[in-house]
Write an enzyme that holds these catalytic residues in place. Structure first.
Site, PDB file in Angstrom:
ATOM      1  CB  CYS A 174      51.941  37.441  54.744  1.00 36.20           C
ATOM      2  SG  CYS A 174      50.264  37.780  54.180  1.00 36.20           S
TER       3      CYS A 174
ATOM      4  CG  ASP B  80      49.206  31.222  54.809  1.00 35.85           C
ATOM      5  OD1 ASP B  80      49.648  32.274  55.303  1.00 35.85           O
ATOM      6  OD2 ASP B  80      49.478  30.853  53.646  1.00 35.85           O
TER       7      ASP B  80
ATOM      8  CB  SER C 270      36.607  33.045  49.903  1.00 35.84           C
ATOM      9  OG  SER C 270      37.807  33.740  49.677  1.00 35.84           O
TER      10      SER C 270
HETATM   11  N1  SAH Z   1      48.111  28.976  52.247  1.00 34.85           N
HETATM   12  C1  SAH Z   1      48.160  29.312  50.831  1.00 34.85           C
HETATM   13  C2  SAH Z   1      48.305  30.784  50.604  1.00 34.85           C
HETATM   14  C3  SAH Z   1      47.176  31.595  51.185  1.00 34.85           C
HETATM   15  S1  SAH Z   1      46.843  33.029  50.302  1.00 34.85           S
HETATM   16  C4  SAH Z   1      49.257  28.486  50.170  1.00 34.85           C
HETATM   17  O1  SAH Z   1      49.763  27.585  50.825  1.00 34.85           O
HETATM   18  O2  SAH Z   1      49.572  28.706  49.001  1.00 34.85           O
HETATM   19  C5  SAH Z   1      45.348  33.537  51.017  1.00 34.85           C
HETATM   20  C6  SAH Z   1      44.130  32.787  50.509  1.00 34.85           C
HETATM   21  O3  SAH Z   1      43.039  33.208  51.308  1.00 34.85           O
HETATM   22  C7  SAH Z   1      43.721  33.075  49.069  1.00 34.85           C
HETATM   23  O4  SAH Z   1      43.623  31.869  48.372  1.00 34.85           O
HETATM   24  C8  SAH Z   1      42.347  33.749  49.173  1.00 34.85           C
HETATM   25  O5  SAH Z   1      41.462  33.330  48.148  1.00 34.85           O
HETATM   26  C9  SAH Z   1      41.874  33.272  50.496  1.00 34.85           C
HETATM   27  N2  SAH Z   1      40.921  34.111  51.226  1.00 34.85           N
HETATM   28  C10 SAH Z   1      40.988  35.445  51.451  1.00 34.85           C
HETATM   29  N3  SAH Z   1      40.003  35.837  52.285  1.00 34.85           N
HETATM   30  C11 SAH Z   1      39.311  34.720  52.610  1.00 34.85           C
HETATM   31  C12 SAH Z   1      38.187  34.447  53.445  1.00 34.85           C
HETATM   32  N4  SAH Z   1      37.595  35.424  54.138  1.00 34.85           N
HETATM   33  N5  SAH Z   1      37.750  33.183  53.536  1.00 34.85           N
HETATM   34  C13 SAH Z   1      38.352  32.182  52.848  1.00 34.85           C
HETATM   35  N6  SAH Z   1      39.422  32.383  52.066  1.00 34.85           N
HETATM   36  C14 SAH Z   1      39.899  33.617  51.946  1.00 34.85           C
END
Ligand code: SAH
Length: 394
Positions: free
Chosen positions: A338, A298, A250
């Site tokens: 997490c 994730d 997002s």
């Molecule tokens: N997998 C990543 C870490 C994920 S951190 C890595 O390998 O580095 C979580 C991510 O989810 C963030 O980038 C955040 O912007 C995104 N996020 C949070 N809520 C969301 C949603 N409802 N839809 C899409 N992305 C989301």
């Protein structure tokens, strides 16, 4: 030093070397002691047990620095703890001049409230407790004395500081100034990170071993990488020979960084980035009948506090259900949590429920956990938080 007494029968956790003392366990819970000052923790018979930092604004009123009540909490103390933390990362082989790792992980390195991530010589530091804040200058100076550190940048902007009545603060603390773009190398892959503005301190080092596993698993696969952030899994999958990767997040800036990271590693095609809410996007894919060979889910911490447990569990289950649904026969789901409040047995049960609802038979072929530079201190189970499952469907 002020003596603070535990109520009778309330020393059990302390005797098992757990460093958190809540206000309810204390006789003098409202003592007027400046935030962060060191106090001597005694049992109700006035026998000293430990020394810790006083945190007047938090229910977590004392965080223990040392279970040796005679230990002076001075420069030497912090020097010892910092060298121990660095020496562990050296033994783990993650202390490379152009690489990155978590150098100090709070309670696990017996420095509660202190987090240091290292990016090619630049330390991004978070002071997250009254005690850490109190010793901020000493800790910063000691970090700058370390040969592996050339500059220190503060990222004390985590929400948890509010519980300690500490304002958010970021900025240069010493040494070389942060360059505009900072690159680290991990297992031969290049990642550019934004230490000033990126999430947490910019990069998820805790996922390093998971990236290695995804790389080993991705060959020839059509990959869906949800919550992609800056593309750690995307680069790992393409480096491992993935046929294609679809990333979604997002955050538009995160996706832009993801694009740059893919490009830095020579991946200019075979990927697509979508800026969207993943929960909605997955439902759309379900309606459209899209399928993939490897799906990575994730999400951010979906259980941020105790009151969010039910809602969070439902969200994890929903993700797992749709994830399983979108898999081709023989496909794999890598789903993560997490949230500290979710343990591995519960996460496994929720994932099983998701598979059942999707009508898929699945087997776990690997378990993910936080990389070893985020070690779990045996006496503090709360230091274990990142878990994931790699499941394969029939
Ligand atoms: N997998 C990543 C870490 C994920 S951190 C890595 O390998 O580095 C979580 C991510 O989810 C963030 O980038 C955040 O912007 C995104 N996020 C949070 N809520 C969301 C949603 N409802 N839809 C899409 N992305 C989301």
């Amino acid at each position: 030093m002020t003596r603070i007494h535990l109520l009778p029968g309330r020393e059990k956790a302390l005797l098992r070397h757990h460093p958190w003392i809540f206000e309810g366990a204390l006789k003098e819970k409202n003592a007027s002691i400046p935030a962060g000052e060191t106090v001597l923790v005694c049992n109700h018979r006035d026998e000293p047990l430990a020394v810790g930092a006083w945190s007047p604004a938090s229910q977590l009123r004392i965080r223990v620095w040392s279970f040796d009540p005679d230990r002076a909490i001075d420069r030497e103390f912090f020097r010892d703890r910092i060298s121990q933390a660095i020496s562990l990362r050296r033994k783990l082989g993650v202390l490379q001049p152009d690489g990155g790792c978590r150098l100090i992980y709070s309670e696990s390195d017996r420095l509660p409230g202190v987090i240091v991530d290292l990016y090619a010589g630049f330390a991004a530091v978070q002071f997250l407790s009254a005690g850490a804040e109190f010793h901020r200058d000493t800790i910063t100076q000691l970090l700058l004395e370390q040969p592996c550190i050339c500059g220190v940048f503060e990222r004390s902007d985590a929400a948890i500081r509010k519980k300690e009545s500490l304002a958010s603060r970021t900025g240069h603390l010493g040494g070389s100034a942060l360059p505009d773009s900072l690159r680290i190398v991990e297992d031969g892959l290049i990642f550019e990170t934004d230490l000033r503005e990126g999430q947490k301190t910019g990069f998820y080092f805790d996922l390093r071993s998971a990236r290695q596993k995804i790389r080993q698993t991705a060959n020839g696969k059509k990959v869906l990488n949800m919550f992609s952030y800056t593309g750690g899994f995307a680069c790992a999958a393409l480096a491992g020979g993935a046929k294609s990767v679809l990333n979604a997040d997002s955050s538009a800036p995160a996706l832009e960084q993801c694009r740059k990271n893919l490009e830095l590693n020579g991946f200019t095609e075979n990927y697509e980035n979508i800026c969207a809410d993943v929960f909605q996007l997955l439902r759309q894919f379900e309606r459209d009948g899209r399928t993939f060979d490897l799906i990575i889910l994730d999400p951010p911490k979906l259980i941020p506090n105790k009151s969010a447990v039910m809602r969070g569990c439902r969200a994890y289950q929903d993700l797992a259900r749709i994830g399983f649904k979108l898999l081709n026969p023989g496909g794999m789901l890598a789903n993560f949590s997490c949230s500290g409040a979710m343990d591995m047995p519960l996460f496994q049960k929720i994932t099983a429920d998701g598979a059942l609802q999707a009508g898929r038979n699945a087997r776990i072929i690997h378990r993910f956990e936080q990389s070893p530079d985020h070690p779990t201190l045996l006496t503090v189970p709360e230091t274990f938080y990142l878990k994931g499952l790699l499941s394969i469907v029939d």
